[in-house]
Design a protein around this motif. Structure first.
Motif, PDB file in Angstrom:
ATOM      1  N   GLY A 264       0.813  -1.215   0.000  1.00  0.00           N
ATOM      2  CA  GLY A 264       0.000   0.000   0.000  1.00  0.00           C
ATOM      3  C   GLY A 264       0.840   1.254   0.000  1.00  0.00           C
ATOM      4  N   TRP A 265       1.894   1.285   0.819  1.00  0.00           N
ATOM      5  CA  TRP A 265       2.847   2.387   0.783  1.00  0.00           C
ATOM      6  C   TRP A 265       4.252   1.820   0.942  1.00  0.00           C
ATOM      7  CZ3 TRP A 265       6.273   3.227   4.690  1.00  0.00           C
ATOM      8  CH2 TRP A 265       5.959   2.719   5.949  1.00  0.00           C
ATOM      9  N   GLN A 266       5.214   2.519   0.369  1.00  0.00           N
ATOM     10  CA  GLN A 266       6.605   2.115   0.441  1.00  0.00           C
ATOM     11  C   GLN A 266       7.501   3.342   0.452  1.00  0.00           C
ATOM     12  OE1 GLN A 266       7.382  -0.468  -2.920  1.00  0.00           O
ATOM     13  NE2 GLN A 266       7.365  -2.279  -1.618  1.00  0.00           N
ATOM     14  N   VAL A 267       8.584   3.240   1.208  1.00  0.00           N
ATOM     15  CA  VAL A 267       9.676   4.193   1.091  1.00  0.00           C
ATOM     16  C   VAL A 267      10.719   3.546   0.194  1.00  0.00           C
ATOM     17  CG1 VAL A 267      11.506   5.424   2.275  1.00  0.00           C
ATOM     18  CG2 VAL A 267       9.256   5.237   3.331  1.00  0.00           C
ATOM     19  N   GLU A 268      10.946   4.148  -0.956  1.00  0.00           N
ATOM     20  CA  GLU A 268      11.918   3.632  -1.918  1.00  0.00           C
ATOM     21  C   GLU A 268      13.117   4.563  -1.907  1.00  0.00           C
ATOM     22  OE1 GLU A 268      11.949   3.601  -6.641  1.00  0.00           O
ATOM     23  OE2 GLU A 268      10.433   2.235  -5.819  1.00  0.00           O
ATOM     24  N   ALA A 269      14.292   4.029  -1.568  1.00  0.00           N
ATOM     25  CA  ALA A 269      15.455   4.887  -1.368  1.00  0.00           C
ATOM     26  C   ALA A 269      16.705   4.243  -1.950  1.00  0.00           C
ATOM     27  CB  ALA A 269      15.657   5.172   0.121  1.00  0.00           C
ATOM     28  N   LYS A 270      17.643   5.107  -2.301  1.00  0.00           N
ATOM     29  CA  LYS A 270      18.948   4.628  -2.756  1.00  0.00           C
ATOM     30  C   LYS A 270      19.704   3.988  -1.601  1.00  0.00           C
ATOM     31  CE  LYS A 270      22.235   4.243  -5.857  1.00  0.00           C
ATOM     32  NZ  LYS A 270      22.061   3.352  -7.024  1.00  0.00           N
ATOM     33  N   GLU A 271      19.547   4.573  -0.414  1.00  0.00           N
ATOM     34  CA  GLU A 271      20.236   4.049   0.761  1.00  0.00           C
ATOM     35  C   GLU A 271      19.367   4.275   1.986  1.00  0.00           C
ATOM     36  OE1 GLU A 271      23.976   5.533   3.316  1.00  0.00           O
ATOM     37  OE2 GLU A 271      24.508   4.933   1.269  1.00  0.00           O
ATOM     38  N   LEU A 272      19.331   3.296   2.861  1.00  0.00           N
ATOM     39  CA  LEU A 272      18.542   3.382   4.091  1.00  0.00           C
ATOM     40  C   LEU A 272      19.402   2.896   5.246  1.00  0.00           C
ATOM     41  CD1 LEU A 272      15.887   3.736   5.704  1.00  0.00           C
ATOM     42  CD2 LEU A 272      15.318   1.381   5.083  1.00  0.00           C
ATOM     43  N   GLU A 273      19.450   3.699   6.309  1.00  0.00           N
ATOM     44  CA  GLU A 273      20.161   3.328   7.524  1.00  0.00           C
ATOM     45  C   GLU A 273      19.140   3.179   8.644  1.00  0.00           C
ATOM     46  OE1 GLU A 273      22.912   6.437   8.176  1.00  0.00           O
ATOM     47  OE2 GLU A 273      24.006   6.121   6.301  1.00  0.00           O
ATOM     48  N   ILE A 274      19.198   2.073   9.364  1.00  0.00           N
ATOM     49  CA  ILE A 274      18.273   1.795  10.459  1.00  0.00           C
ATOM     50  C   ILE A 274      19.069   1.631  11.741  1.00  0.00           C
ATOM     51  CG2 ILE A 274      16.667   0.103  11.413  1.00  0.00           C
ATOM     52  CD1 ILE A 274      15.624  -0.383   8.638  1.00  0.00           C
ATOM     53  N   ASP A 275      18.686   2.387  12.746  1.00  0.00           N
ATOM     54  CA  ASP A 275      19.317   2.304  14.065  1.00  0.00           C
ATOM     55  C   ASP A 275      18.248   1.905  15.069  1.00  0.00           C
ATOM     56  OD1 ASP A 275      20.643   2.591  16.463  1.00  0.00           O
ATOM     57  OD2 ASP A 275      21.684   4.428  15.882  1.00  0.00           O
ATOM     58  N   GLN A 276      18.262   0.654  15.483  1.00  0.00           N
ATOM     59  CA  GLN A 276      17.239   0.179  16.406  1.00  0.00           C
ATOM     60  C   GLN A 276      17.469   0.687  17.821  1.00  0.00           C
ATOM     61  OE1 GLN A 276      17.836  -4.022  14.779  1.00  0.00           O
ATOM     62  NE2 GLN A 276      15.692  -4.079  15.357  1.00  0.00           N
ATOM     63  N   SER A 277      18.686   1.078  18.148  1.00  0.00           N
ATOM     64  CA  SER A 277      18.954   1.594  19.494  1.00  0.00           C
ATOM     65  C   SER A 277      18.303   2.952  19.706  1.00  0.00           C
ATOM     66  CB  SER A 277      20.461   1.690  19.733  1.00  0.00           C
ATOM     67  OG  SER A 277      21.064   2.612  18.838  1.00  0.00           O
ATOM     68  N   THR A 278      18.206   3.773  18.645  1.00  0.00           N
ATOM     69  CA  THR A 278      17.562   5.085  18.754  1.00  0.00           C
ATOM     70  C   THR A 278      16.163   5.092  18.163  1.00  0.00           C
ATOM     71  OG1 THR A 278      18.555   5.793  16.650  1.00  0.00           O
ATOM     72  CG2 THR A 278      19.798   6.237  18.678  1.00  0.00           C
ATOM     73  N   GLY A 279      15.792   4.031  17.431  1.00  0.00           N
ATOM     74  CA  GLY A 279      14.469   3.977  16.819  1.00  0.00           C
ATOM     75  C   GLY A 279      14.315   4.909  15.637  1.00  0.00           C
ATOM     76  N   VAL A 280      15.394   5.111  14.855  1.00  0.00           N
ATOM     77  CA  VAL A 280      15.381   6.079  13.765  1.00  0.00           C
ATOM     78  C   VAL A 280      15.824   5.398  12.481  1.00  0.00           C
ATOM     79  CG1 VAL A 280      16.418   8.206  12.880  1.00  0.00           C
ATOM     80  CG2 VAL A 280      15.796   8.039  15.286  1.00  0.00           C
ATOM     81  N   GLY A 281      15.139   5.718  11.391  1.00  0.00           N
ATOM     82  CA  GLY A 281      15.567   5.337  10.063  1.00  0.00           C
ATOM     83  C   GLY A 281      15.915   6.579   9.257  1.00  0.00           C
ATOM     84  N   VAL A 282      17.003   6.520   8.488  1.00  0.00           N
ATOM     85  CA  VAL A 282      17.447   7.649   7.668  1.00  0.00           C
ATOM     86  C   VAL A 282      17.554   7.162   6.231  1.00  0.00           C
ATOM     87  CG1 VAL A 282      19.268   9.316   7.222  1.00  0.00           C
ATOM     88  CG2 VAL A 282      18.688   8.716   9.575  1.00  0.00           C
ATOM     89  N   ALA A 283      16.834   7.825   5.320  1.00  0.00           N
ATOM     90  CA  ALA A 283      16.833   7.439   3.913  1.00  0.00           C
ATOM     91  C   ALA A 283      17.425   8.565   3.075  1.00  0.00           C
ATOM     92  CB  ALA A 283      15.415   7.121   3.448  1.00  0.00           C
ATOM     93  N   HIS A 284      18.194   8.176   2.049  1.00  0.00           N
ATOM     94  CA  HIS A 284      18.786   9.128   1.120  1.00  0.00           C
ATOM     95  C   HIS A 284      18.185   8.903  -0.264  1.00  0.00           C
ATOM     96  CE1 HIS A 284      21.987  10.240   4.027  1.00  0.00           C
ATOM     97  NE2 HIS A 284      21.894   8.964   4.393  1.00  0.00           N
ATOM     98  N   ASN A 285      17.919  10.023  -0.961  1.00  0.00           N
ATOM     99  CA  ASN A 285      17.292   9.960  -2.285  1.00  0.00           C
ATOM    100  C   ASN A 285      16.032   9.087  -2.226  1.00  0.00           C
ATOM    101  OD1 ASN A 285      19.314  11.558  -3.454  1.00  0.00           O
ATOM    102  ND2 ASN A 285      20.636   9.776  -3.764  1.00  0.00           N
TER     103      ASN A 285
END
Length: 919
Positions: free
Chosen positions: A346-367
Motif C-alpha cells: 500500500g505504501w513504500q519508502v523507496e530509497a537509494k540508501e537506508l540506515e536503520i538504528d534500532q537503538s535510537t528507533g530512527v531510520g534515515v533514507a537518502h534519495n
C-alpha cells in the motif's frame, strides 16, 4: 540431520554406520567435540594401521599438498561397503562428476579396515560400475569416495591380498566447492519459499506497524555465547584453519542464528561465508539473502539480494545489499521499506540508501521517494523517520486544508526533542487570505509535574477591517502537578486577542471558544478527612458586546477549608465548610469586597442492607465587607441560617428477566425532607450565585442556588422512586428508571433577584429519567421535566437519545434536546460501513428553534491494514447568528510511519459519540 563440528581429529572413512558428532567453539579458540556423547581429544589418540610404504594422510602428495591438510567428508548416510557380510542400504545416487584425466600410478593405497576378511566382493551399484578388486583393472575415473564418520575402534583385521597398483586420482583443490552436488544430500537443499517462511515465522502482521505484541517470544538474556554448528556434512582443512559445511547448515551463537545450504568457516578470522538460502536472525532483525559474509565476533556482515524484517514493531523491506554494522545498526542499498504485511505494498519508502538504528528507533533514507499505491508523490533527498514510537527532532508531516475564513491553509511544524521529558514544536502556518501565523508549543513531564504552553501570533492579518487591529494572537498555559505528598497545584491561563480569533484562526476542527476566557490557579492540600484550597480566578471577556457591568467577578483570592470526619462518637459524622473570598471587578461602579462563610454541621448516617436514614443539622453564617455598596444598604451585611435535612430510602429486590438475561430487579423509594427558615437577603450582593439547573440529582440538594450569596428558604419534601435491573452474572446495570418531585409546604420567598416574584406553587415540576441497555449493542436514554401547573407548554425540558455501537465500530447516534425558549436541536451522527474497509462518517446538528444547521459534516474513511485515508467536508457556525464556514479536510495516515494532513481522527472522536482510533 547429523550434527557435525570441527576438530583436529582426523576422521577415517569406514563401512560402519556414522557416529553422532556435536562440536562447539571453546573459550580458547579451539573446538570441543563429542562423539556419541563422549568427549574426543583435539588430536587423534591412535591411528589406523597403514600398509608399508603408504604415506600418512596428512602428507598426501599432490599439487596442493603444501596447503591442504587432512580432508574428510562425513555424511549422514554412508555408502554400502563392498561384500559386507550383512547388507547395508545403498546411498541415494548422487550426480556423476565430470571425468578427470587418468593420473600417473602412485604408491599402493592404504588397506581398508574391514570387520572380517572377505572374499572377492561383488560389484555394487555406483554411478559407474567398477571391476572386482582382485585382480583390479583400471577403473573408470570416478569421484573421490564419499567420507563417512569415524567408526568405533575395532580389532585390526587380517590383511587381505594386496591388489595390483591402481592409479590414484589427482587431488582436486577445494573439493567441497567444486563438487557440492556430490556431498549435499538432496533432502537438505532448502527452497526460496522455505526461506520466506522462516523470515515471517511468528510475526504478527495484524498489528500493521503499531507497537505491541509482535508474536515473537521475549528475547531472554543468554550467558552461553559458544558457537554451535550443525550440518549434514563437512570438509576440514587443518592447515588452513578452514572448514566447509554442506546441507542444512545451522549456526547458533547466543541469541543469533544463521542458516544456509553451504558455509565456509575461517577459524583465524572467526568469519563465515554462507550461500544458498541464507537466513540470519538477531534480536529485532531478520535477514535473508543469496550470499552472506559474517563475522561471529563483531556481528558485522554483508548480504546480497536481501529481504529483511524488523520484529518490534513489525516492518519489512528488500535491498540489493545489506550491511550489518553492529547488533543495532544496519544499512541497505536500493531498498524498499514498508510496514504493510507481505503481499501488500500500500505504501513504500523507496530509497537509494537506508540506515536503520534500532537503538535510537530512527531510520534515515537518502534519495527517497514515498510511494502510495505504487505512485510516487513525495521526493526527499534526505529524510529521517521513526521506526517505533520513540520521539526524534525533525519536520513533522504538513497539515493542508482550506476554509472560507482562511483560504488555502498549510502548516509545516518542526519538532524539537529537547530531552526525554521535554519537547517543543514550532509551526509556521501560511493562509492565502490572512498571511503567515507563527505558532509554538512547549511541553514537559516529570515524575510529579507536567505542563503545556502554546502561543500563536499573526503579525498582520490581511482580512481585518478598518479600525480593527491587524495584529492577532493567543496564549494558553496548562500546568499541574504534585510538588509534595498531599499537595497539588493547577494553573490554567488563557489569552485571546479578539472575539473572532478562534473562529477565524483557531483550530477549525475544534469547538469555538467560550465568551469568557478563564485564568485560574490553585493549590490544594489533602489531609486526613479534610482538605484546603487556595485559588485565584479571573476572566477575559472577548465578546465586546457584553456590557462591562455584566462580566463575571474575579476571585483574588479564594481560601476554602472542607472537613468530613465520619465514624465519630455515637456514629456521628462531623462536617465543616469555611471560605474566605475577595471579589474584584473591572467596572469601578460594581460592588466589590470580601466574603467570609462558615458552615459547621453534624449528621448521623444509619445504613442497613434494606435501607438508610440520615438526619443532618448545620448552621451557616456569612459576613461581607463591601465597597461601592448600594446607597442605604450596609457595607458589612451578614446572614445566619440553620439547615435541617432528613434523607431516607428503602431497597426492595427480586429475581427477574430482561430480554432473556437473568437480573436482580430493585425498587428503591426515597424521601428527602429539607427545612431552612426564610430570611431577607436583599441587601446581600450577588458575586457568584445563580439558579441551579433543575434535574433529578438536584432534587436532593440543600440549596436551590449555586454559590454562597443566596440560601433558599425551604420547607419541602422530595419524593422519588428508582427501579433498576442488575445482571445476576456480571452486576452490570441493564436498565434504570427514576421519577421524582418536590412538594412545598410554603412559598419560596428568597429569589435570585430582589425584585423576583415569589414562587407559590405547592409542588415542583416532575422530573423523570430512564436509561436502558436494550441489547448488546443498543442503548437508549430519555429524560423529561414536566410542569403540572402550566396551562400551555407544560414540557420545560425534554431529551431523548438512542445509540448503536458494536465491535466493528459501526456507530449510530440519534439525539433530541429541548429546553423551553432556549434550545431545540436534533443531532444525528454515524459511522457505517460501505464495504469491508470503506466507511461513511457524518454528523448533522440542526436547530429547530432557529431553523438552521449548526454543524454538518460528511466524509469517508478507508482503512486497510497499513494505511488509513479520511476526507471530510464540514459546514459549521459558532452561534445561530453567525455565518457558516465551509471547510475541507484530508488526512492520509501511513501506519508505522506518519500521518499527513489534518487530524481528522481527533475531530471525529469529538463529533461522533463512541468513535475511537487505536492509535
Amino acid at each position: 540431520m547429523l550434527p557435525l563440528a570441527i576438530s583436529g581429529l582426523l576422521l577415517v572413512p569406514t563401512a560402519q554406520a556414522a557416529s553422532k558428532w556435536d562440536c562447539r567453539a571453546s573459550s580458547n579458540g579451539g573446538w570441543e567435540c563429542f562423539q556419541d556423547g563422549e568427549p574426543v581429544p583435539s588430536e587423534p589418540v591412535s591411528q589406523e594401521k597403514t600398509a608399508p610404504g603408504t604415506p600418512d594422510s596428512g602428507d598426501v602428495p599432490g599439487p596442493d599438498a603444501d596447503q591442504a591438510g587432512a580432508v574428510t567428508r562425513p555424511l549422514a548416510e554412508t555408502p554400502a561397503p563392498v561384500a559386507e557380510p550383512e547388507p547395508v542400504a545403498e546411498p541415494e545416487p548422487v550426480a556423476e562428476p565430470e571425468p578427470v584425466a587418468e593420473p600417473e600410478p602412485v604408491a599402493e593405497p592404504e588397506p581398508v579396515a574391514e570387520p572380517e576378511p572377505v572374499a572377492e566382493p561383488e560389484p555394487v551399484a555406483e554411478p559407474e560400475p567398477v571391476a572386482e578388486p582382485e585382480p583390479v583393472a583400471e577403473p573408470e575415473p570416478v569421484a573421490e569416495p564419499e567420507p563417512v564418520a569415524e567408526p568405533e575402534p575395532v580389532a585390526e583385521p587380517e590383511p587381505v591380498a594386496e591388489p595390483e597398483p591402481v592409479a590414484e586420482p589427482e587431488p582436486v583443490a577445494e573439493p567441497a566447492v567444486e563438487q557440492p552436488p556430490a556431498v549435499t544430500p538432496p533432502h537438505s537443499t532448502a527452497t526460496a519459499s522455505s526461506a520466506a517462511a522462516r523470515i515471517d515465522r511468528g510475526l504478527n502482521w495484524n498489528q500493521c506497524g503499531t507497537r505491541g505484541a509482535s508474536g515473537v517470544g521475549t528475547i531472554m538474556p543468554v550467558t552461553d555465547y559458544d558457537t554451535r554448528i550443525e550440518a549434514d556434512a563437512a570438509d576440514l582443512y587443518r592447515r588452513e584453519d578452514r572448514t566447509e559445511f554442506f546441507g542444512n547448515v545451522q549456526i547458533e551463537q547466543g541469541n543469533d542464528r544463521l542458516e544456509a545450504d553451504h558455509a565456509t568457516y575461517l577459524k583465524g578470522a572467526n568469519t563465515l561465508d554462507a550461500d544458498g538460502n541464507v537466513y540470519l536472525e538477531q534480536p529485532g532483525l531478520r535477514v535473508t539473502g543469496s550470499t552472506m559474509h559474517y563475522n561471529l565476533e563483531s556481528k558485522q556482515g554483508t548480504a546480497t539480494q536481501t529481504e529483511f524484517r524488523l520484529t518490534d514493531p513489525v516492518a519489512r523491506g528488500t535491498a540489493s545489499t545489506a550491511e550489518l554494522l553492529n547488533p543495532d545498526q544496519s544499512r541497505y542499498d536500493d531498498v524498499r521499506y514498508t510496514t504493510c504485511p507481505p503481499g501488500d505494498n500500500g505504501w513504500q519508502v523507496e530509497a537509494k540508501e537506508l540506515e536503520i538504528d534500532q537503538s535510537t528507533g530512527v531510520g534515515v533514507a537518502h534519495n527517497a521517494k514515498l510511494r502510495f499505491k505504487g505512485v510516487p508523490f513525495i521526493y526527499l533527498p534526505y529524510v529521517s523517520f521513526p521506526i517505533d514510537d520513540r520521539r526524534k527532532s525533525g519536520f513533522l508531516p504538513p497539515t493542508i486544508g482550506s476554509s472560507t475564513n482562511s483560504g488555502a491553509d498549510i502548516a509545516i511544524p518542526y519538532y524539537f526533542n529537547i530531552a526525554p521529558n521535554m519537547d517543543a514544536t514550532f509551526t509556521p502556518r501560511i493562509m492565502s487570505k490572512r498571511g503567515i501565523l507563527l505558532g509554538g508549543e512547549f511541553r514537559y513531564l516529570t515524575e510529579n509535574n507536567q505542563g503545556e504552553i502554546r502561543a500563536e501570533l499573526l503579525p498582520s492579518d490581511s482580512e481585518q477591517g478598518p479600525g480593527e487591529s491587524d495584529t492577532r494572537g493567543a496564549v494558553n498555559m496548562l500546568l499541574n502537578g504534585t510538588p509534595a505528598p498531599r499537595w497539588s497545584y493547577d494553573i490554567n491561563l488563557n489569552y485571546v486577542s479578539d472575539n473572532d480569533y478562534v473562529d477565524d484562526l483557531g483550530n477549525s476542527l475544534a469547538a469555538t471558544s467560550a465568551k469568557h476566557q478563564e485564568r485560574r490557579g490553585y493549590i490544594r492540600y489533602y489531609g486526613s478527612g479534610w482538605s484546603f484550597l487556595g485559588r485565584t480566578q479571573q476572566y477575559q471577556t472577548i465578546d465586546n458586546t457584553i456590557a462591562v457591568s455584566d462580566r463575571p467577578y474575579s476571585r483574588l483570592p479564594q481560601l476554602l477549608l472542607n472537613l468530613e470526619r465520619p465514624d465519630q462518637a455515637m456514629g456521628l459524622t462531623y462536617h465543616l465548610r469555611t471560605e474566605y473570598v475577595h471579589f474584584g471587578h473591572s467596572a469601578d461602579s460594581k460592588v466589590k469586597g470580601e466574603r467570609f462563610d462558615l458552615q459547621p454541621g453534624i449528621s448521623l448516617p444509619m445504613r442497613r442492607p434494606w435501607g438508610f436514614l440520615t438526619p443532618k443539622l448545620s448552621l451557616r453564617h456569612t459576613r461581607y465587607s463591601l465597597e461601592n455598596q448600594t446607597a442605604g444598604l450596609s457595607d458589612s451585611p451578614d446572614r445566619t441560617l440553620p439547615t435541617f435535612s432528613l434523607d431516607s430510602g428503602l431497597y426492595f429486590d427480586r429475581a427477574g428477566n430482561w430480554f432473556g438475561n437473568a437480573i436482580t430487579h430493585t425498587l428503591e423509594p426515597r424521601l428527602f425532607y429539607l427545612y431552612i427558615p426564610e430570611e431577607d437577603q436583599s441587601d446581600l450582593p450577588d458575586f457568584d450565585t445563580a439558579d441551579l439547573d433543575f434535574s433529578f440529582a438536584n432534587l436532593f440538594r440543600e440549596n436551590r442556588f449555586s454559590g454562597t450569596d443566596k440560601v433558599g428558604d425551604a420547607n419541602q419534601l422530595t419524593t422519588a422512586l428508582t427501579t433498576r435491573g442488575l445482571s445476576t452474572t456480571t452486576g452490570e446495570e441493564l436498565f434504570r428508571a427514576s421519577i421524582g418531585q418536590i412538594f412545598y409546604f410554603r412559598d419560596r420567598d428568597v429569589q435570585l433577584l430582589s425584585s423576583g416574584a415569589v414562587t407559590n406553587e405547592d409542588s415542583s415540576s416532575i422530573v423523570a429519567e430512564v436509561s436502558a441497555k436494550l441489547t448488546r449493542n443498543w442503548r437508549a436514554q430519555a429524560g423529561v421535566q414536566w410542569n403540572p401547573h402550566a396551562d400551555v407548554d407544560a414540557t420545560e425540558k425534554n431529551a431523548f437519545g438512542i445509540h448503536y455501537l458494536d465491535d466493528k465500530q459501526r456507530i449510530l447516534n440519534l439525539t433530541y434536546r429541548f429546553t423551553d425558549g432556549t434550545i431545540e436541536q436534533t443531532d444525528l451522527s454515524a459511522r457505517w460501513p460501505i464495504t469491508h474497509q470503506l466507511h461513511a462518517v457524518g454528523r448533522w446538528n440542526y436547530s429547530l428553534l432557529h431553523k438552521k444547521s449548526m454543524e454538518t459534516f460528511a466524509g469517508i474513511e478507508y482503512e486497510s491494514c497499513c494505511w488509513v485515508s479520511r476526507f471530510v467536508v464540514r459546514d459549521y457556525r459558532s452561534d445561530a447568528n453567525a455565518e457558516g464556514n465551509l471547510a475541507l479536510f484530508l488526512q492520509l495516515e501511513l501506519k508505522g510511519l506518519t500521518s499527513l494532513g489534518d487530524k481528522i481522527d481527533q475531530f471525529l472522536e469529538r463529533g461522533i459519540l463512541g468513535y475511537r482510533t487505536d492509535n
